[in-house]
Design an enzyme around this catalytic site. Structure first.
Site, mmCIF file in Angstrom:
data_model
loop_
_atom_site.group_PDB
_atom_site.id
_atom_site.type_symbol
_atom_site.label_atom_id
_atom_site.label_comp_id
_atom_site.label_asym_id
_atom_site.label_seq_id
_atom_site.Cartn_x
_atom_site.Cartn_y
_atom_site.Cartn_z
ATOM 1 C CG ASP A 227 6.611 5.866 -0.538
ATOM 2 O OD1 ASP A 227 6.833 5.587 0.572
ATOM 3 O OD2 ASP A 227 5.978 4.520 -1.013
HETATM 4 C C1 BGC Z 1 6.956 2.733 1.911
HETATM 5 C C2 BGC Z 1 5.680 2.894 2.654
HETATM 6 C C3 BGC Z 1 7.037 3.250 3.759
HETATM 7 C C4 BGC Z 1 8.213 3.905 3.948
HETATM 8 C C5 BGC Z 1 9.207 4.036 4.764
HETATM 9 C C6 BGC Z 1 8.039 2.536 1.287
HETATM 10 O O1 BGC Z 1 9.115 2.317 0.606
HETATM 11 O O2 BGC Z 1 5.956 2.328 0.153
HETATM 12 O O3 BGC Z 1 4.687 2.904 3.098
HETATM 13 O O4 BGC Z 1 6.232 3.981 4.837
HETATM 14 O O5 BGC Z 1 8.795 3.199 2.388
HETATM 15 O O6 BGC Z 1 9.864 2.752 5.413
#
Ligand code: BGC
Length: 807
Positions: A227
């Site tokens: 993530d």
């Molecule tokens: C989120 C993810 C997301 C990523 C990219 C993170 O803060 O938890 O679900 O895909 O950001 O935007």
């Protein structure tokens, strides 16, 4: 064309250590570097579940916005989820995206979870089926997915640090189960590891769950991306099975990983394993020259608007419909009430946000569907009591200047929101030369009175409205623990000018650009925020009551706001914000034909639900929500949804805890979440799991069992054609004992369609897994022999017909 495995090996063999480690690190917010020496182009990733944002997070690169994931699950239709996936792959290809950062298959453990709207269900089996359909559709379109967030990222509070203490049985039977189902059913090309820690190990370093369970036991062969900003330790992450650290350019991989190999902390062969998986992904999506992609020809084009509308109406759940209030009688008059009826609330907040080219509000949808003169509108109550990102009436652009005040370039920002990441800057602008960004333009109020203006974001700002400077200072982040505070934090009010409806004024918000040295991303993120004059709440309700009294039917749209449901924080309660409950009660007292439309991505309390004629849950319905609402209210289509999650009050909900204590969040309830917990506690929710009415009636006539196949015969006994979701629950009887099992659980479902009076048959196959429990002592699945009641019906509480199966 080379065979994929051989091509991957050949490409790997040509890379030196530095090139390999570079490939494992984001080069910017959304992509991996190209390696021309092996014919590899840059791989691009993008959010997210309900649309494809692309690498630009702005309104000038619009995307089709489908209904929220809760809505997709409410359709109980893996084939529809697959069609959603097909559309999203088409959108991804249009925007040059190789990998969609979706689906979210975390579970609805607590209704307070801030991203509840972004996950499917409280039930792991339903979640796995919907996610399987979705991933199938996206990958059939030649685009990768990252099933996320592996694992137990079920709430937002302290999400970067929380240690979720989850027993092995709950992990296997609940939280891992949807991931396992997707791996088994469709071999996803990717997975995203979560921010949180599980049982003491952060998920980007979880060797046991990633290398042993996901890859070892289940045979997952895709790539594992962190993530965003989740990876913290070079050696820990690589040994924990993390292939790609995002975003870049500063990550724990790249040079740091090459150095770790040189220092003897990790073997180059371990790096090779990760590189192989990225190259396999590249081959699958067609990013590696001379290797045939997994999908040679993309599927036939899909009409995004039509699909968004179909999906929305198929997801709407009619939970109450007294005296057949719906569908509306032809030629009747309707009073439409509610702020969200006019300003459509189509999606939830956070990384799932996309910018659709258009949105159809309930007011737009009903205006188009009803005859002239049949519709009136009143605000009734405005749940937006806090500033929101500037929107209606604003015409702004962003002017970028250097330190001497010279204009470097300008960008489009009609609504006053800037989210520029990495190289995504207006033409002529670089992070090095950028000193200030000024949002400038006009605002034309639609109401006279004191308007509030403010700022979302952190840093130095100067705000001027109609020539007066109201703020010229530094705004500090309210919460500096979440690095995405600039996106998700609360706006701060700074100005309250008196303005006149229809008279444009000049607005200017200047931000001095400064990204903290330690921040690994180059991001310009802030927004102008605004709140309309707050009219007297009693007066607004009185107006709505008058309108309701004068009409045959009152349709009240109640909603949450983006300060209630969003990534980045959890909810504090399940109440509808503002005076909306008072509004519904007052309208219902004035008009017995009151229909309440609940526009929320996750459960809210409906304390007046027994006092109104009908209640229709529409989730975050996506860009075509208002058109779909008109389809369903007028009866052009039946509402097709069934609850994917139990709806009840916060005080009754058995599992609610989202706040860690001393960094830990123990999942003490074990396998009892959702309906499993409601039944165990003997509590009656407002609306049970699986519940949802259509516009016809069904009689369940017979159930037959042959091996593991259940055949159900049912008849449409109503006056309209309809679609029924036949749900099969498995309830252990005294002869199939096992400690601590739920009273019953969802073991299968299938949908049928039939015309009035027609009888039809549906079959549902029950998998062995439905009979198994995770044996914590022996660390394996154990098939529990004995007799079970097969309970078939319309919801977990409305079981129409049963049979016994002995296994
Ligand atoms: C989120 C993810 C997301 C990523 C990219 C993170 O803060 O938890 O679900 O895909 O950001 O935007």
């Amino acid at each position: 064309m080379a065979e994929t495995g051989a091509a991957v090996e050949a490409a790997l063999g040509k890379l030196d250590l530095d090139a390999k480690t570079r490939l494992l690190a984001g080069q910017d917010m959304w992509s991996l570097p190209a390696l021309p020496e092996i014919g590899l182009r840059s791989l691009v990733m993008s959010d997210g579940p309900i649309g494809v944002r692309g690498v630009r997070w702005t309104a000038d690169d619009p995307s089709v916005a489908l209904p929220s994931p809760t809505a997709l699950a409410a359709a109980w239709d893996p084939e529809l989820a697959r069609r959603a996936g097909t559309l999203l792959a088409q959108e991804a290809r249009r925007k040059g995206v190789d990998v969609l950062l979706a689906p979210t298959v975390n579970l609805h453990r607590s209704p307070l979870g801030g991203r509840h709207f972004e996950a499917y269900s409280e039930d792991p089996y339903l979640t796995g089926r919907i996610a399987t359909g979705y991933v199938t559709g996206v990958q059939e379109g030649g685009v990768g997915t990252t099933v996320k967030h592996f694992v137990a990222n079920d709430a937002e509070t302290d999400r970067f640090t929380v240690d979720n203490l989850v027993g092995e049985r709950a992990l296997r039977e609940l939280y891992l189960a949807p991931f396992e189902a997707v791996v088994e059913n469709v071999r996803p090309w990717g997975i995203m590891t979560a921010y949180n820690t599980v049982n003491g190990t952060t998920m980007t370093e979880h060797h046991r769950l990633v290398n042993e369970v996901l890859r070892g036991e289940w045979g997952f062969d895709g790539f594992n991306v962190s993530d965003w900003m989740a990876a913290r330790d070079t050696v820990g992450a690589l040994k924990g099975g993390l292939d790609v650290a995002m975003p870049g350019p500063r990550t724990v991989y790249g040079e740091a990983l090459a150095q770790a190999v040189r220092d003897g902390q990790v073997e180059e062969s371990e790096v090779d394993e990760a590189v192989r998986r990225v190259l396999l992904l590249a081959a699958r999506v067609g990013a590696l020259a001379d290797v045939a992609p997994a999908v040679a020809e993309p599927p036939a084009p899909v009409d995004g608007e039509a699909l968004a509308r179909e999906l929305a109406r198929r997801s709407f759940v009619l939970v109450r419909n007294e005296h057949e209030t719906l569908p509306l009688r032809p030629n009747g008059t309707v009073a439409l009430i509610g702020a969200a009826a006019r300003d459509a609330r189509v999606l939830g907040g956070g990384s799932a946000t996309v910018f659709p080219a258009r949105t159809v509000s309930p007011l737009d949808g009903l205006t188009a569907a009803l005859p002239d003169g049949a519709l009136t509108y009143a605000v009734g109550a405005d749940p937006t009591t806090e500033l929101a990102v500037a929107d209606k009436g604003f015409a702004l652009r962003a002017v970028c200047r250097d330190v001497d005040g010279n204009i470097l370039g300008t960008g489009s920002a009609p609504g006053g929101q800037i989210q520029w990441m990495g190289a995504d800057l207006p033409e002529g602008v670089t992070h090095e030369r950028l000193h200030t960004v000024e949002l400038t333009g006009t605002f034309t109020p639609r109401d006279t009175g004191p308007h509030t203006f403010g700022v979302k974001g952190a840093g130095a700002f100067r705000l001027a409205v109609a020539g007066t400077t109201y703020f010229d200072d530094v705004q500090l982040p309210a919460d500096d623990t979440d690095p995405f505070e600039a996106f998700f934090g609360s706006p701060v009010p700074h100005a309250h000018p008196e303005l006149t409806a229809g008279e444009p004024v000049e607005v200017s918000l200047t931000h001095v650009y400064a990204v903290p040295e330690e921040f690994p991303l180059k991001v310009v993120a802030f927004a102008l925020a605004h709140l309309e004059p707050q009219r007297d709440a009693d007066e607004l309700i009185a107006e709505a009551v008058e309108a309701a009294r004068a009409a045959d039917t009152a349709v009240v749209v109640v909603a949450t706001t983006d300060r209630v449901e969003s990534e980045g924080f959890d909810r504090k309660d399940l109440r509808l914000p503002g005076r909306q409950d008072d509004l519904v009660r007052a309208v219902a007292a004035a008009n017995p034909n009151t229909v309440v439309v609940v526009n929320a991505g996750s459960p809210v309390e409906l304390p007046w639900r027994e006092d109104v004629a009908a209640v229709l849950l529409t989730w975050f319905p996506g860009q075509e929500g208002g058109a779909a609402l008109a389809d369903v209210l007028t009866g052009a289509h039946e509402p097709g949804g069934r609850l994917p999650t139990t709806w009840g009050s916060l005080t009754d909900a058995p599992v609610t805890q989202v706040t860690p204590v001393d960094g830990e969040l123990p999942y003490t309830e074990g396998v009892f979440i959702g309906y499993r917990a409601w039944e165990k506690e003997g509590r009656t929710p407002s609306y049970p799991f699986g519940h949802g009415l259509g516009y016809t009636d069904w009689t369940y006539e017979s159930v037959d069992i042959a091996g593991s196949t259940i055949t159900v015969r049912l008849r449409n006994t109503g006056e309209r054609p309809g679609r029924e979701v036949v749900q099969v629950y498995l309830a252990p009887t005294g002869t199939a004992p096992a400690p601590d099992r739920p009273a019953r659980w969802l073991a299968g479902f299938a949908a049928v369609e039939a015309g009035p009076g027609e009888s039809t048959e549906v079959t549902v196959d029950i998998r062995d897994r439905a009979f198994e429990v995770w044996d914590e002592a022996d660390h394996r699945w154990s098939f529990v022999k004995g007799s079970y009641e097969i309970q078939v019906g319309r919801s977990i509480a409305d079981r129409r017909i049963t049979a016994t199966i002995t296994v």
